[in-house]
Design an enzyme around this catalytic site. Sequence first.
Site, mmCIF file in Angstrom:
data_model
loop_
_atom_site.group_PDB
_atom_site.id
_atom_site.type_symbol
_atom_site.label_atom_id
_atom_site.label_comp_id
_atom_site.label_asym_id
_atom_site.label_seq_id
_atom_site.Cartn_x
_atom_site.Cartn_y
_atom_site.Cartn_z
ATOM 1 N N ASP A 36 41.027 51.354 18.030
ATOM 2 C CA ASP A 36 41.388 50.653 19.258
ATOM 3 C C ASP A 36 42.461 51.411 20.036
ATOM 4 O O ASP A 36 43.073 52.344 19.518
ATOM 5 C CB ASP A 36 41.860 49.224 18.939
ATOM 6 N N ASN B 295 46.490 36.854 12.466
ATOM 7 C CA ASN B 295 45.490 35.841 12.831
ATOM 8 C C ASN B 295 44.091 36.228 12.333
ATOM 9 O O ASN B 295 43.106 35.637 12.756
ATOM 10 C CB ASN B 295 45.470 35.631 14.349
ATOM 11 N N HIS C 79 42.667 39.220 12.722
ATOM 12 C CA HIS C 79 41.931 40.200 13.524
ATOM 13 C C HIS C 79 41.771 41.528 12.791
ATOM 14 O O HIS C 79 42.577 41.880 11.927
ATOM 15 C CB HIS C 79 42.536 40.381 14.927
ATOM 16 N N GLU D 37 40.017 39.688 18.254
ATOM 17 C CA GLU D 37 40.783 38.467 18.090
ATOM 18 C C GLU D 37 39.847 37.310 17.696
ATOM 19 O O GLU D 37 38.634 37.385 17.922
ATOM 20 C CB GLU D 37 41.484 38.133 19.406
HETATM 21 C C1 GLP Z 1 47.399 45.836 15.251
HETATM 22 C C2 GLP Z 1 46.171 46.769 15.217
HETATM 23 C C3 GLP Z 1 45.338 46.523 13.995
HETATM 24 C C4 GLP Z 1 46.251 46.394 12.811
HETATM 25 C C5 GLP Z 1 47.043 45.129 12.920
HETATM 26 C C6 GLP Z 1 48.072 44.947 11.827
HETATM 27 O O1 GLP Z 1 47.398 44.926 16.281
HETATM 28 N N1 GLP Z 1 45.332 46.716 16.373
HETATM 29 O O2 GLP Z 1 44.410 47.583 13.845
HETATM 30 O O3 GLP Z 1 45.499 46.336 11.622
HETATM 31 O O4 GLP Z 1 47.616 44.958 14.183
HETATM 32 O O5 GLP Z 1 49.198 45.755 12.028
HETATM 33 P P1 GLP Z 1 50.245 46.018 10.900
HETATM 34 O O6 GLP Z 1 49.584 46.866 9.889
HETATM 35 O O7 GLP Z 1 51.393 46.712 11.585
HETATM 36 O O8 GLP Z 1 50.642 44.685 10.361
#
Ligand code: GLP
Length: 248
Positions: A67, A136, A138, A143
């Site tokens: 992303d 959440n 995702h 989302e």
């Molecule tokens: C972000 C990314 C995801 C990631 C998630 C968790 O928003 N788009 O790909 O897995 O949030 O992030 P973190 O590993 O910092 O908790």
Amino acid sequence: MKVIVLEDAAAIGRAVGDIVCNFIAQKPDAVLGLATGSSPVPAYQRMIARRRAGEASFRDVTTFNLDEYCDLPAEHKNSYRTFMREELFSQIDIPLGNTNFLDGNCADEAAESARFSRAIEAAGGIDLQILGIGRNGHIGFNEPGEAFTGDAYKVALTPSTIAANSPYFVDRPMPRYAMTMGVGQILQARKIILVATGAAKAEAVRAMLEGEVTPLCPASALQGHPDVTVYLDPAAAGLLGKNPPAPS
Ligand code: GLP
């Protein structure tokens, strides 16, 4: 789905980094799907360490990132392109031309999605996809919603995601939109490894593994994939087995 609980994020990083390095030792031109966020960073550090020790080479590897933010210059310090360059690409021997991103500033989202799908297909598909999970549920930036998504698309980020990621943005507000690979596209990877650490992920992890398959928890779609391994620390695994789904 296979679940492995290790003592902490560092141990998970060593395990996942070694899996990636061993994978590319077997298939030097492997196609990797990569994630941003803090969860995969220890694995990236392990990959960097093994590269520095001469134990791994990424010279012929191709990568696709999940992303990218919209309305943020690609060179901004908070873009995912910059994140990947700093946390991994600049410290291993992968040619930057082998790394692929969605263009969050594209004028035509459908055309950009089609370009990305074609590039993945031309590379032979994703062999090994690394994932984190949002609080959440995702994956990528898919989302919770009314239906599972397919190919890449532009998404409006939820308040939960904006709250989780806003602290990283110091010089400007966090973007409200992103381009993300869709859930269907993620499921096409041949092998998937998801990493989650910390108590803030425990409910999302429970819903992913033990809840019903529903677009309200995008990660629950992984239950339908034949080769998913989930690496957890004890805090992220803390709610497993405690809330069995109600009988239908
Ligand atoms: C972000 C990314 C995801 C990631 C998630 C968790 O928003 N788009 O790909 O897995 O949030 O992030 P973190 O590993 O910092 O908790």
